[in-house]
Write an enzyme that holds these catalytic residues in place. Structure first.
Site, PDB file in Angstrom:
ATOM      1  N   ASN A  35       0.839  -1.234  -0.048  1.00 53.66           N
ATOM      2  CA  ASN A  35       0.101  -0.052   0.046  1.00 53.66           C
ATOM      3  C   ASN A  35       0.915   1.177   0.036  1.00 53.66           C
ATOM      4  OD1 ASN A  35       1.202   0.257   2.464  1.00 53.66           O
ATOM      5  ND2 ASN A  35      -0.832   0.336   3.616  1.00 53.66           N
ATOM      6  N   PHE A  84       6.107  -9.688   3.702  1.00 50.46           N
ATOM      7  CA  PHE A  84       6.951  -8.836   4.226  1.00 50.46           C
ATOM      8  C   PHE A  84       6.028  -7.579   5.003  1.00 50.46           C
ATOM      9  CE2 PHE A  84       9.708 -10.458   0.923  1.00 50.46           C
ATOM     10  CZ  PHE A  84      10.922 -10.521   1.668  1.00 50.46           C
ATOM     11  N   SER A 128      11.499 -11.855  13.189  1.00 51.50           N
ATOM     12  CA  SER A 128      12.721 -10.787  13.607  1.00 51.50           C
ATOM     13  C   SER A 128      13.360 -11.591  15.060  1.00 51.50           C
ATOM     14  CB  SER A 128      12.052  -9.657  13.956  1.00 51.50           C
ATOM     15  OG  SER A 128      12.750  -8.677  14.668  1.00 51.50           O
ATOM     16  N   TYR A 156       5.500  -4.588  19.088  1.00 51.53           N
ATOM     17  CA  TYR A 156       5.815  -4.900  17.615  1.00 51.53           C
ATOM     18  C   TYR A 156       6.630  -6.551  17.695  1.00 51.53           C
ATOM     19  CZ  TYR A 156       9.348  -5.779  13.708  1.00 51.53           C
ATOM     20  OH  TYR A 156       9.952  -6.308  12.570  1.00 51.53           O
ATOM     21  N   LYS A 160       5.097 -10.227  15.971  1.00 53.53           N
ATOM     22  CA  LYS A 160       5.924 -11.102  15.344  1.00 53.53           C
ATOM     23  C   LYS A 160       5.700 -12.534  15.758  1.00 53.53           C
ATOM     24  CE  LYS A 160       7.591  -8.454  11.977  1.00 53.53           C
ATOM     25  NZ  LYS A 160       7.001  -8.813  10.732  1.00 53.53           N
ATOM     26  N   TYR A 195      15.148 -12.688  11.338  1.00 59.86           N
ATOM     27  CA  TYR A 195      16.364 -11.813  10.680  1.00 59.86           C
ATOM     28  C   TYR A 195      16.885 -10.828  11.854  1.00 59.86           C
ATOM     29  CZ  TYR A 195      12.870 -10.846   6.858  1.00 59.86           C
ATOM     30  OH  TYR A 195      11.806 -10.755   6.276  1.00 59.86           O
ATOM     31  N   ASN A 217      17.050   3.394  12.698  1.00 62.42           N
ATOM     32  CA  ASN A 217      18.063   2.544  12.713  1.00 62.42           C
ATOM     33  C   ASN A 217      19.468   3.243  12.635  1.00 62.42           C
ATOM     34  OD1 ASN A 217      15.756   0.432  10.975  1.00 62.42           O
ATOM     35  ND2 ASN A 217      16.849   0.051  12.902  1.00 62.42           N
ATOM     36  N   PHE A 236      23.801   5.285  21.935  1.00 63.39           N
ATOM     37  CA  PHE A 236      23.025   5.019  22.876  1.00 63.39           C
ATOM     38  C   PHE A 236      23.709   4.042  23.972  1.00 63.39           C
ATOM     39  CE2 PHE A 236      19.451   5.682  19.826  1.00 63.39           C
ATOM     40  CZ  PHE A 236      19.215   7.155  20.156  1.00 63.39           C
ATOM     41  N   ARG A 311      19.119   3.543  25.089  1.00 64.86           N
ATOM     42  CA  ARG A 311      17.813   3.858  24.777  1.00 64.86           C
ATOM     43  C   ARG A 311      17.059   2.720  25.445  1.00 64.86           C
ATOM     44  NH1 ARG A 311      17.115   2.809  18.228  1.00 64.86           N
ATOM     45  NH2 ARG A 311      17.739   0.581  18.836  1.00 64.86           N
TER      46      ARG A 311
HETATM   47  P1  NAD Z   1       9.736  -1.719   4.942  1.00 65.21           P
HETATM   48  O1  NAD Z   1       8.719  -0.758   5.830  1.00 65.21           O
HETATM   49  O2  NAD Z   1      10.645  -1.183   4.225  1.00 65.21           O
HETATM   50  O3  NAD Z   1       8.691  -2.515   4.193  1.00 65.21           O
HETATM   51  C1  NAD Z   1       7.397  -2.996   4.614  1.00 65.21           C
HETATM   52  C2  NAD Z   1       6.594  -2.846   3.293  1.00 65.21           C
HETATM   53  O4  NAD Z   1       5.188  -2.983   4.005  1.00 65.21           O
HETATM   54  C3  NAD Z   1       6.509  -1.383   2.850  1.00 65.21           C
HETATM   55  O5  NAD Z   1       6.674  -1.046   1.641  1.00 65.21           O
HETATM   56  C4  NAD Z   1       5.200  -0.820   3.515  1.00 65.21           C
HETATM   57  O6  NAD Z   1       4.632   0.064   2.594  1.00 65.21           O
HETATM   58  C5  NAD Z   1       4.383  -2.101   3.499  1.00 65.21           C
HETATM   59  N1  NAD Z   1       3.149  -2.207   4.098  1.00 65.21           N
HETATM   60  C6  NAD Z   1       2.964  -1.644   5.434  1.00 65.21           C
HETATM   61  N2  NAD Z   1       1.673  -1.879   5.938  1.00 65.21           N
HETATM   62  C7  NAD Z   1       1.156  -2.359   4.641  1.00 65.21           C
HETATM   63  C8  NAD Z   1      -0.378  -2.787   4.669  1.00 65.21           C
HETATM   64  N3  NAD Z   1      -1.230  -2.665   5.545  1.00 65.21           N
HETATM   65  N4  NAD Z   1      -0.651  -3.211   3.549  1.00 65.21           N
HETATM   66  C9  NAD Z   1       0.169  -3.625   2.488  1.00 65.21           C
HETATM   67  N5  NAD Z   1       1.730  -3.218   2.569  1.00 65.21           N
HETATM   68  C10 NAD Z   1       2.010  -2.489   3.541  1.00 65.21           C
HETATM   69  O7  NAD Z   1      10.189  -2.542   6.078  1.00 65.21           O
HETATM   70  P2  NAD Z   1      11.560  -3.618   5.840  1.00 65.21           P
HETATM   71  O8  NAD Z   1      12.738  -3.384   6.679  1.00 65.21           O
HETATM   72  O9  NAD Z   1      11.514  -4.153   4.417  1.00 65.21           O
HETATM   73  O10 NAD Z   1      10.776  -5.023   6.516  1.00 65.21           O
HETATM   74  C11 NAD Z   1      10.007  -5.966   5.748  1.00 65.21           C
HETATM   75  C12 NAD Z   1       9.670  -7.052   7.041  1.00 65.21           C
HETATM   76  O11 NAD Z   1      10.840  -7.412   7.575  1.00 65.21           O
HETATM   77  C13 NAD Z   1       8.724  -6.560   7.969  1.00 65.21           C
HETATM   78  O12 NAD Z   1       7.599  -7.461   8.352  1.00 65.21           O
HETATM   79  C14 NAD Z   1       9.380  -6.311   9.256  1.00 65.21           C
HETATM   80  O13 NAD Z   1       8.875  -6.259  10.353  1.00 65.21           O
HETATM   81  C15 NAD Z   1      10.594  -7.440   9.046  1.00 65.21           C
HETATM   82  N6  NAD Z   1      11.852  -7.175   9.613  1.00 65.21           N
HETATM   83  C16 NAD Z   1      12.568  -5.925   9.239  1.00 65.21           C
HETATM   84  C17 NAD Z   1      13.804  -5.709  10.196  1.00 65.21           C
HETATM   85  C18 NAD Z   1      14.547  -4.417   9.783  1.00 65.21           C
HETATM   86  O14 NAD Z   1      15.180  -4.230  10.640  1.00 65.21           O
HETATM   87  N7  NAD Z   1      14.541  -3.939   8.669  1.00 65.21           N
HETATM   88  C19 NAD Z   1      14.129  -6.789  11.061  1.00 65.21           C
HETATM   89  C20 NAD Z   1      13.564  -8.156  11.146  1.00 65.21           C
HETATM   90  C21 NAD Z   1      12.328  -8.147  10.687  1.00 65.21           C
HETATM   91  C1  WQD Z   2      21.247  -0.949  16.380  1.00 65.80           C
HETATM   92  C2  WQD Z   2      22.279  -0.443  17.549  1.00 65.80           C
HETATM   93  C3  WQD Z   2      21.367   0.991  19.247  1.00 65.80           C
HETATM   94  C4  WQD Z   2      20.612   4.484  16.807  1.00 65.80           C
HETATM   95  C5  WQD Z   2      15.894  -2.770  15.461  1.00 65.80           C
HETATM   96  C6  WQD Z   2      14.376  -3.683  16.090  1.00 65.80           C
HETATM   97  C7  WQD Z   2      14.548  -5.041  15.597  1.00 65.80           C
HETATM   98  C8  WQD Z   2      14.973  -5.196  14.024  1.00 65.80           C
HETATM   99  C9  WQD Z   2      16.223  -4.289  13.582  1.00 65.80           C
HETATM  100  C10 WQD Z   2      12.793  -5.174  12.800  1.00 65.80           C
HETATM  101  C11 WQD Z   2      21.825  -0.658  18.954  1.00 65.80           C
HETATM  102  C12 WQD Z   2      22.316   1.735  18.432  1.00 65.80           C
HETATM  103  C13 WQD Z   2      21.077   3.165  17.266  1.00 65.80           C
HETATM  104  C14 WQD Z   2      21.226   5.513  17.345  1.00 65.80           C
HETATM  105  C15 WQD Z   2      22.625   4.109  18.497  1.00 65.80           C
HETATM  106  N1  WQD Z   2      13.782  -4.652  13.321  1.00 65.80           N
HETATM  107  N2  WQD Z   2      21.936   3.089  17.935  1.00 65.80           N
HETATM  108  N3  WQD Z   2      22.295   5.526  18.039  1.00 65.80           N
HETATM  109  O1  WQD Z   2      17.590  -1.863  17.901  1.00 65.80           O
HETATM  110  O2  WQD Z   2      19.203  -3.452  17.142  1.00 65.80           O
HETATM  111  O3  WQD Z   2      16.905  -3.414  16.000  1.00 65.80           O
HETATM  112  O4  WQD Z   2      16.064  -3.121  14.289  1.00 65.80           O
HETATM  113  O5  WQD Z   2      12.484  -6.203  13.376  1.00 65.80           O
HETATM  114  O6  WQD Z   2      13.486  -5.634  15.960  1.00 65.80           O
HETATM  115  O7  WQD Z   2      14.275  -3.476  17.303  1.00 65.80           O
HETATM  116  O8  WQD Z   2      18.500  -1.740  15.612  1.00 65.80           O
HETATM  117  O9  WQD Z   2      19.504   0.007  14.171  1.00 65.80           O
HETATM  118  O10 WQD Z   2      17.957   0.702  15.993  1.00 65.80           O
HETATM  119  O11 WQD Z   2      20.259  -0.137  16.507  1.00 65.80           O
HETATM  120  O12 WQD Z   2      23.628   4.108  19.227  1.00 65.80           O
HETATM  121  O13 WQD Z   2      20.808   6.742  17.016  1.00 65.80           O
HETATM  122  O14 WQD Z   2      22.671   1.057  17.321  1.00 65.80           O
HETATM  123  O15 WQD Z   2      21.413   1.090  20.552  1.00 65.80           O
HETATM  124  O16 WQD Z   2      22.736  -0.874  19.849  1.00 65.80           O
HETATM  125  P1  WQD Z   2      18.153  -2.579  16.766  1.00 65.80           P
HETATM  126  P2  WQD Z   2      18.920  -0.143  15.371  1.00 65.80           P
END
Ligand code: NAD
Ligand code: WQD
Length: 366
Positions: A35, A84, A128, A156, A160, A195, A217, A236, A311
């Site tokens: 979306n 995703f 995640s 969050y 998951k 991941y 991030n 942090f 944090r």
């Molecule tokens: P992202 O936000 O770039 O991708 C998610 C996509 O989902 C986006 O394009 C968004 O527009 C779409 N979306 C959100 N709500 C929607 C809805 N209601 N209907 C249709 N589309 C929708 O995030 P990402 O980093 O690519 O993450 C992808 C997946 O991986 C997510 O499920 C996230 O929770 C998981 N994940 C991400 C990380 C990370 O650090 N990036 C780590 C572990 C797991």
């Molecule tokens: C990484 C490290 C921070 C920002 C998150 C989600 C996790 C997964 C991945 C989706 C940490 C430090 C960060 C800053 C800092 N996502 N940091 N200053 O928290 O490990 O994971 O993204 O599933 O669920 O929690 O990732 O990139 O935010 O932080 O010092 O301004 O960097 O404290 O140690 P995190 P992050």
């Protein structure tokens, strides 16, 4: 000649777009639903520029089951889903938990129901490392194996965990029902991919992470410091029990992560494991200061940072034990942290406006 057809939800997002590219390069047909809540349709052009193929795209919310039904009906060849689409900001999930349950949990429910109606039986799910919570509360669980007890610590992460459970229950029930009906249970499979910290961009410099709002991030924030959008990075906490006092994470290159999805999907199709969780990480932990140094090297100058308090909700160490994925999937992370930093910097320099601009000129001239 395609090898199969995949519906990719959230396929215009960061990890989804790289996975769509990997699937197209492996001769899958790709149909994306997204979306655009946190992404841009420009990424479809970039995918096509890189591999010469374009995914089909539907602007569709995953909580709209009727629209999902229409997409499946229009593509009766779809036999797999990689899921995703989700909201993913940990902090925001504490402020608006119902939004997170709506999209992440109810959205997955709609998807699974729609898949069932159209007899689509394989699902790869974006879980995640956050489902583990603080694994340091157990002895011998760092690096974290899949057997580590789950214990997410924020809404969050809870969504998951909830979706992992829902997919497990659904696939197990479908297998049981098939068996009872004297049919093969093998076609129902689910991969729960946990991941760790995705990092980096495409080496071409034309595809990368482009979140719609303010990044939270580490690497995207460091990139903002490098281009002057942010004065300094706040580190942090420097009082953790690590080699330099900063927290440890497992940063995995986005190309390795995307390839992990392709391999997991092929594994479901070829080996029919039922539901199985796999960690996708490198197994190598890096501190915040390691990352500041690696990215500063990629940029070619020191980047400003300042130590701030820890944090809330952060844990000392989230490093994967990727042995199960190494052995069972034959998947292993190949790129280094230095690759991820160099690729991220190339993307950042080439695309100061992210996807809100045309690709760099030299690409259009090719
Ligand atoms: P992202 O936000 O770039 O991708 C998610 C996509 O989902 C986006 O394009 C968004 O527009 C779409 N979306 C959100 N709500 C929607 C809805 N209601 N209907 C249709 N589309 C929708 O995030 P990402 O980093 O690519 O993450 C992808 C997946 O991986 C997510 O499920 C996230 O929770 C998981 N994940 C991400 C990380 C990370 O650090 N990036 C780590 C572990 C797991
Ligand atoms: C990484 C490290 C921070 C920002 C998150 C989600 C996790 C997964 C991945 C989706 C940490 C430090 C960060 C800053 C800092 N996502 N940091 N200053 O928290 O490990 O994971 O993204 O599933 O669920 O929690 O990732 O990139 O935010 O932080 O010092 O301004 O960097 O404290 O140690 P995190 P992050």
């Amino acid at each position: 000649m395609t090898v199969g057809s995949v519906l990719v939800t959230g396929g215009t997002g960061y990890i989804g777009s790289f996975t769509a590219l990997a699937l197209l390069e492996a001769d899958y047909k790709v149909v994306i639903v997204d979306n655009l809540y946190n992404s841009s349709a420009e990424v479809l052009n970039r995918i096509e520029l890189i591999c010469g193929k374009r995914p089909e795209y539907y602007q569709c919310d995953i909580t709209d089951e009727k629209k999902l039904d229409e997409v499946f009906a229009a593509h009766s060849d779809i036999d797999n889903v990689i899921h995703f689409a989700a909201l993913k900001a940990v902090g925001e999930s504490g402020e608006k938990p119902l939004d997170y349950y709506h999209v992440n949990v109810y959205g997955t429910l709609c998807l699974l129901r729609s898949m069932k109606k159209h007899h689509v039986t394989n699902i790869v799910f974006s879980s995640s490392a956050t489902v583990y919570g603080d694994a340091t509360r157990f002895p011998n669980m760092i690096p974290i194996p899949e057997e580590c007890p789950l214990g997410p610590t924020n809404p969050y992460g809870n969504t998951k965990f909830c979706v992992e459970t829902m997919i497990t229950d659904h696939i197990n029930a479908e297998r049981y029902n098939a068996q009872k009906a004297g049919k093969s249970e093998e076609e129902f499979n689910g991969a729960l991919l946990r991941y760790f910290n995705p990092a980096g961009s495409h080496p071409s410099g034309i595809m990368g992470e482009d979140p719609q709002g303010v990044p939270y991030n580490l690497l995207p924030l460091l990139a903002q410091v490098a281009v002057g959008k942010r004065e300094k990075l706040l580190v942090f906490g420097d009082d953790y029990n690590s080699k330099d006092g900063t927290a440890i994470r497992d940063y995995i290159h986005i190309l390795d992560l995307a390839r992990g999805h392709l391999i997991a999907l092929n594994h479901l199709r070829d080996h029919h494991p039922g539901v199985r969780a796999w960690n996708l990480g490198t197994g190598k932990g890096s501190t915040v200061y390691d990352m500041v140094n690696a990215f500063s090297t990629a940029v070619g100058r020191d980047l400003k940072y300042e130590v701030a308090p820890r944090r809330q909700g952060d844990v000392l160490d989230l490093t994967a034990n990727p042995t199960r994925a190494n052995k069972e999937l034959g998947w292993k992370a190949e790129f280094t942290l230095e690759d991820a930093c160099a690729d991220l910097w190339r993307w950042t320099e080439n695309n100061p406006q992210g996807y809100r601009q045309d690709p760099p000129k030299e690409f259009l001239e090719k």
